[in-house]
Design an enzyme around this catalytic site. Structure first.
Site, PDB file in Angstrom:
ATOM      1  CB  SER A   1      -0.873   0.008   1.250  1.00  0.00           C
ATOM      2  OG  SER A   1      -1.585  -1.205   1.345  1.00  0.00           O
TER       3      SER A   1
ATOM      4  CB  CYS B   1      -5.579  -0.243   5.755  1.00  0.00           C
ATOM      5  SG  CYS B   1      -4.135  -0.862   4.864  1.00  0.00           S
TER       6      CYS B   1
ATOM      7  CG  ASP C   1      -5.329  -1.577   1.063  1.00  0.00           C
ATOM      8  OD1 ASP C   1      -5.105  -2.715   0.604  1.00  0.00           O
ATOM      9  OD2 ASP C   1      -4.521  -0.643   0.967  1.00  0.00           O
TER      10      ASP C   1
ATOM     11  CD1 TRP D   1      -0.816  -7.880   4.245  1.00  0.00           C
ATOM     12  CD2 TRP D   1      -1.811  -5.928   3.749  1.00  0.00           C
ATOM     13  NE1 TRP D   1      -0.139  -6.874   4.892  1.00  0.00           N
ATOM     14  CE2 TRP D   1      -0.730  -5.678   4.620  1.00  0.00           C
ATOM     15  CE3 TRP D   1      -2.586  -4.868   3.304  1.00  0.00           C
ATOM     16  CZ2 TRP D   1      -0.403  -4.403   5.053  1.00  0.00           C
ATOM     17  CZ3 TRP D   1      -2.251  -3.600   3.745  1.00  0.00           C
ATOM     18  CH2 TRP D   1      -1.170  -3.375   4.594  1.00  0.00           C
TER      19      TRP D   1
END
Ligand SMILES: Cc1cc2nc3c(=O)[nH]c(=O)nc-3n(C[C@H](O)[C@H](O)[C@H](O)COP(=O)(O)OP(=O)(O)OC[C@H]3O[C@@H](n4cnc5c(N)ncnc54)[C@H](O)[C@@H]3O)c2cc1C
Ligand SMILES: NC(=O)c1ccc[n+]([C@@H]2O[C@H](COP(=O)([O-])OP(=O)(O)OC[C@H]3O[C@@H](n4cnc5c(N)ncnc54)[C@H](OP(=O)(O)O)[C@@H]3O)[C@@H](O)[C@H]2O)c1
Ligand SMILES: Cc1cc2nc3c(=O)[nH]c(=O)nc-3n(C[C@H](O)[C@H](O)[C@H](O)COP(=O)(O)O)c2cc1C
Ligand SMILES: *[C@@H]1O[C@H](CO)[C@@H](O)[C@H](O)[C@H]1NC(C)=O
Ligand SMILES: *[C@@H]1O[C@H](CO)[C@@H](O)[C@H](O)[C@H]1NC(C)=O
Ligand SMILES: *[C@@H]1O[C@H](CO)[C@@H](O)[C@H](O)[C@H]1NC(C)=O
Ligand SMILES: *[C@@H]1O[C@H](CO)[C@@H](O)[C@H](O)[C@H]1NC(C)=O
Ligand SMILES: CC(=O)N[C@H]1CO[C@H](CO)[C@@H](O)[C@@H]1O
Length: 673
Positions: free
Chosen positions: A455, A625, A670, A672
Site C-alpha cells: 500500500s 487497512c 485494504d 491482506w
C-alpha cells in the site's frame, strides 16, 4: 490506556509537556502472523477492482488464431482448460488437468480466456468428446481475475446458446473472504443457464485451508466421472511427461540473454514508459530507514524515486515490486544439483500450439531463472513432489510417493513434512540425499516468482516524484530449525539509497478503489493498526495539502495500533505533527502489549461509539487497512455492535446499513495477511 489526542486537547495543552498528559494502554500479547490481503468493499461498478492491466500484446506467431476451436481441431485436441488466474495457481491447476488428459486417451490444452474468442465456446460441440474445464479464481468482492474480466462480462451479457457443450468448473478462493469462490460458483451456474451440460460438480479450493488438497480430491473424482460420460479409460501411462524441452546454448551473445527482465529483452537497460506488469520501472531507492525505535522486529520506510518515469499514482494505490531471490539460496541449489549456474538455456514448450512458449523469459542462465523468475522459497505442491519422486531412490522415493498419494496418510504426511515445516525446494533437496532431479526439470516445475504488493504510504500531492512504502521485515524460524526470510522484504532491506543500478527496484503502480471521498468536506474515519497505517499516511498528506489550498476538509480521525509505544509506534512524530496542525482531528492509538490485557483499535472505536455513529450519520467515509485474518473481521463486528447500540438497529438492519455503506463506497477495506 491509549493515546487519545485531539487537536482541541493540543491547543489547551500548548504549554504543558506533551507526553505527560497521555494515557497509555498497557498490555501484553503474542502475535500470530499470517499474511493476506484485500477486498475492496466499495466497488464502483464502472471500474473493476482489478483494473485491467495494460499488458502489451504478446508477440504472436504468424500462426496465431484467436479461435481456440480451430486450434483444437488442427491439433486433434478435445479438452480445453481455461484459467482465470492472477497469481498463477489457477493456471497451474489448468496445466495439470490438461496434462492429465493423456492418461485417459484424450488430448488437452490450456487456454487463457483473454486470448481466445470465447464466443467460440458454442462450437465445442463440433468436437468429438469435446470438454471445457474452467479453473477460476475469485478476487476483490467476488470479482474475476484480470484475464477473465472480458469472459465474465461476456457471460453476463451473452445470450449465447451453449447446448451440447460439456463443462466442469474448479473454483479457487479463500474462505476468509466474504465472497467465497464467487467466480467459480457464477461460471458453473451461468454455463448451465446458457444450456451447457455440467459433467461434474463444481469443485471449490480454499486457500485458507489446503487448496492443493481440495484440488487433488476434486480431480480424483472428476476423472472417473469423465471416463463414465465420455466412454474413455485410464491408459495408465502418464507420468513425467515433460512439458518443455531443453536447449543449451554454448555461444549465445549476451545481448540475447534475459537477465531478469519481465517480458521485453533489455527492457531494464532501455527503459520505456508506460510501465506496467510486463514492463516495470527500475526505481532508484531514495530513502530506506528503520521505523521501529526498539525491539527485534523491523519496519522499513522506503522511498522510490519516480521522477522522469512518467508514473502517476493516487493516495490509496498499491505499488507492485518484483523481488529477487537470495543469492546464497540460489548458489546452494546449484551446488546441490551439481550444475554450472552460468549455463544459458532455453526451455521450449513441446506443444507448438500452447500460448505459453516458455515457462519464463528465455534464453537465460539457470542463475537468472532461479534468482528472478522462479519461486524457490514457497512450499512445493504435491504434483511437484510427485514428479520429483521419479528422481529419488529407495527410501526417499517411497517417502515421496507416499506423501503424494491421495490417501489420508499421504495428505497428512505432506501437510506435516512440507507445509507445517515450511520446507522449500532447497530444504527438500537437503533432507533427501538420493533425490537427484535434473535442474531443467526443477525449473520447469517451480511456479513463477510473483510480484508483491504494498500500500503506497504517500500522496502525489505532497511529492509527485516519489512513492513511499511501509513494510515489515518477514523473518521467522521453522520447526526444522531453519530461518525463513521473506523474499521481497529481505531483499529490500539491503537496498541503499544512491544511483547504483544494483540498488534499483522493478516496480509498477496498481490502481485501487481505496480513495478519499471526492468531497473533501466529508469526515473520514481511518482504522489501520501496524502496517495498516500505510495508506492513511498518504491520506493524511492529501488532506493536509487540501487544507493548505484552502479547501474545506472534514473531520479526520485515525485509529492506529501497535504492540508497544516505545517500540513500534511508527511515524509517531508525523502523526503528532498532524494533530498539532489540525490535519488530524483525533488520533486514537491502542498499545496492545503495554499492559496486561490487550487493547486493540476496535476497543477504542467502541469507546468512541457515539462519535462514530454521529459521523457516519453525517456522511463519514470509513476505511480499514491491515491484517485481514483477524483485525478487519473484528473491526467489522465492532461496527455492527456500534450500529445496534447507537443507531437502535437490530442485527439485520445493522448489516444492511453496512451493506449500504459499502455499496456507496463509504466503507472500504485494504487488507491482506
Ligand atoms: C494489497 C496488498 C497490500 C499490501 N500492503 C503491504 C504494506 O503496506 N506493507 C507490508 O509490509 N506488507 C504489505 N502487504 C504484504 C506484502 O505484499 C508481502 O506479502 C509481504 O511483505 C511479505 O513479502 P516477502 O516477499 O518478504 O515474504 P515471502 O517470501 O512472500 O514470505 C511470506 C510468507 O511467509 C509466511 N510467513 C510469514 N510470517 C510467518 C511466520 N511467522 N510463520 C510462518 N509463516 C510465516 C507467510 O504465510 C507467507 O507465505 C500487502 C499485500 C497485499 C496483497
Ligand atoms: N496471520 C496473522 O494472524 C497476522 C496477524 C497480524 C498481522 N499479520 C501480518 O504480519 C505482518 C506484520 O503485521 P503488522 O506489523 O502490520 O502488525 P503487527 O505489528 O503484528 O500488529 C499491529 C497491532 O495489531 C494488533 N492486533 C493483533 N490482532 C488484532 C486484532 N484481531 N484486532 C486488532 N488488532 C490486532 C497487534 O497486537 P498484538 O500483536 O499485541 O496482539 C498490534 O498491536 C503483516 O504482514 C501482517 O499482514 C498476520
Ligand atoms: C487480494 C485478494 C483478494 C481475494 N479475494 C477473494 C474473494 O473475494 N473470494 C475468494 O473466495 N477468494 C479470494 N481470494 C483468494 C484467491 O482467489 C485464492 O488465493 C486463489 O487461489 C488465487 O488463485 P490464482 O493464484 O490463480 O490467482 C483473494 C486473494 C487475494 C490475494
Ligand atoms: C516479434 O517476433 C518477430 C519474429 O519472431 C521478431 O522479429 C520481432 O522482433 C518480435 N517483436 C518483439 C517486440 O519482440
Ligand atoms: C488465504 O488466507 C490465509 C489466511 O488468511 C493466508 O494465510 C493465505 O496466505 C491466503 N492465501 C492467499 C493466496 O492469499
Ligand atoms: C523441442 O520442441 C520443439 C517443439 O515441439 C521442437 O520444434 C524442437 O525441435 C524440440 N527441440 C529438441 C531439442 O528436441
Ligand atoms: C503539519 O504536520 C505535518 C506532519 O508532521 C507536517 O509534515 C506539515 O509540514 C505540518 N504543516 C504545517 C503547516 O505545519
Ligand atoms: C532476500 C535475500 O535474502 N536476498 C539476498 C540476495 O542476495 C544478496 C547477496 O548475496 C543478499 O545480501 C540478500 O540478503
Amino acid at each position: 490506556m491509549s493515546d487519545d489526542i485531539t487537536s482541541a486537547d493540543m491547543a489547551e495543552e500548548a504549554t504543558a509537556p506533551f507526553l505527560s498528559n497521555l494515557d497509555f494502554f498497557i498490555l501484553s500479547l503474542i502475535a500470530g502472523m499470517a499474511v493476506y490481503w484485500l477486498f475492496f468493499k466499495n466497488k464502483q461498478k464502472e471500474q473493476p477492482v482489478f483494473k485491467k492491466l495494460t499488458v502489451s500484446p504478446l508477440n504472436r506467431s504468424s500462426s496465431y488464431d484467436p479461435s481456440f476451436i480451430n486450434k483444437m481441431k488442427n491439433s486433434g485436441r478435445n479438452v480445453v482448460v481455461f484459467y482465470g488466474s492472477q497469481t498463477g495457481t489457477g493456471e497451474e491447476f489448468a496445466g495439470r488437468l490438461a496434462k492429465d488428459c493423456a492418461g485417459y486417451g484424450m488430448k488437452g490444452m490450456v487456454a487463457d480466456p483473454e486470448e481466445c474468442e470465447m464466443e467460440d465456446l458454442s462450437r465445442l460441440s463440433e468436437i468429438e468428446k469435446g470438454l471445457a474445464i474452467f479453473c477460476m479464481a475469485t478476487y476483490g468482492e467476488g470479482d474475476p481475475t484480470d484475464n477473465a474480466q472480458e469472459f465474465y462480462e461476456w457471460l453476463q451479457t451473452g445470450d449465447v446458446e451453449l447446448a451440447g457443450v460439456k463443462y466442469a468448473v474448479f473454483g479457487l478462493g479463500n474462505k476468509t473472504y466474504e465472497h467465497y469462490n464467487a467466480m467459480g460458483k457464477y461460471v458453473d451456474k451461468r454455463l448451465e443457464e446458457l444450456g451447457a451440460e455440467r459433467v461434474f460438480e463444481l469443485g471449490m479450493g480454499d486457500d485458507d485451508g489446503n487448496i492443493e488438497e481440495d484440488f487433488v480430491t476434486w480431480r480424483e473424482k472428476f476423472w472417473p466421472a469423465v471416463c463414465e460420460q465420455f466412454g474413455v479409460e485410464p491408459t495408465g501411462d502418464q507420468f513425467n511427461i515433460r512439458q518443455y524441452n531443453l536447449t543449451v546454448h554454448d555461444d549465445l551473445s549476451q545481448e540475447k540473454v534475459f537477465k531478469g527482465e519481465i517480458a521485453r529483452l533489455r527492457s531494464f537497460e532501455n527503459q520505456r514508459p508506460p510501465y506496467d506488469a510486463k514492463n516495470p520501472y527500475l526505481a532508484p531507492v531514495k530513502v530506506n530507514r528503520e521505523l521501529h525505535k526498539a525491539g527485534d522486529r523491523s519496519c522499513m520506510h522506503i522511498e522510490f524515486d519516480i521522477s522522469g518515469s512518467k508514473i502517476r499514482y493516487e493516495a490509496g494505490d498499491h505499488v507492485a515490486i518484483f523481488p529477487k531471490n537470495d543469492t546464497a539460496v540460489v548458489e546452494k541449489i546449484g551446488k546441490r544439483l551439481g550444475v554450472d549456474l552460468d549455463t544459458v538455456i532455453t526451455l521450449t514448450n513441446v506443444d507448438d500450439e500452447a500460448s505459453k512458449k516458455h515457462p519464463f523469459p528465455n534464453p537465460c542462465s539457470y542463475r537468472t531463472a532461479l534468482l528472478h523468475y522462479l519461486d524457490i522459497t514457497s512450499t512445493p505442491r504435491t504434483h511437484i513432489m510427485r514428479e520429483l519422486a521419479e528422481y529419488a531412490r529407495d527410501k526417499d522415493k517411497e517417502f515421496l510417493l507416499k506423501m503424494c498419494s491421495p490417501t489420508p496418510e499421504g495428505k497428512s504426511l505432506y501437510n506435516e513434512w512440507i507445509v507445517k515445516s515450511h520446507r522449500t525446494i532447497l530444504h527438500i533437496l537437503e533432507d533427501l540425499p538420493t533425490l537427484e532431479p535434473p535442474i531443467d526439470h526443477v525449473c520447469e516445475l517451480l511456479p513463477r516468482l510473483q510480484a508483491r504488493y504494498y500500500s503506497i504510504s504517500s500522496s502525489p500531492k505532497k511529492d509527485p516524484t516519489s512513492i513511499h512504502i511501509t513494510a515489515v521485515l518477514v523473518k521467522y524460524d521453522t520447526k526444522t530449525g531453519r530461518t525463513i526470510k521473506g523474499v521481497t522484504t529481505n531483499w529490500l532491506a539491503d537496498m541503499k539509497p544512491g544511483a547504483d543500478s544494483t540498488h534499483r527496484v522493478p516496480i509498477y503502480v496498481r490502481k485501487s478503489q481505496f480513495r478519499l471521498p471526492f468531497k473533501s468536506g466529508l469526515p473520514v474515519i481511518m482504522i489501520g493498526p501496524g502496517t495498516g497505517l500505510a495508506p492513511f499516511r498518504g491520506f493524511l498528506q492529501e488532506r493536509h495539502f487540501l487544507k493548505t489550498e484552502g479547501k474545506p476538509v472534514g473531520d479526520t480521525i485515525l485509529y492506529f495500533g501497535c504492540r508497544k509505544k516505545a517500540e513500534d509506534y511508527i511515524y509517531e512524530d508525523e502523526l503528532r505533527g498532524y494533530v498539532e496542525n489540525e490535519t488530524l482531528t483525533k488520533l486514537h492509538v491502542a498499545f496492545s502489549r503495554d499492559q496486561d490485557s490487550k487493547v486493540y483499535v476496535q476497543h477504542l472505536l467502541s469507546e468512541n461509539k457515539e462519535e462514530t455513529w454521529k459521523l457516519l450519520e453525517a456522511g463519514a467515509h470509513l476505511y480499514v487497512c491491515g491484517d485481514a485474518r483477524n483485525m478487519a473481521r473484528d473491526v467489522h463486528e465492532t461496527l455492527l455492535t456500534i450500529l445496534q447500540e447507537c443507531g437502535q438497529l437490530d442485527s439485520i438492519r445493522a448489516a444492511d446499513y453496512i451493506k449500504k455503506l459499502q455499496n456507496k463506497g463509504r466503507y472500504s477495506c485494504d487488507v491482506w495477511s
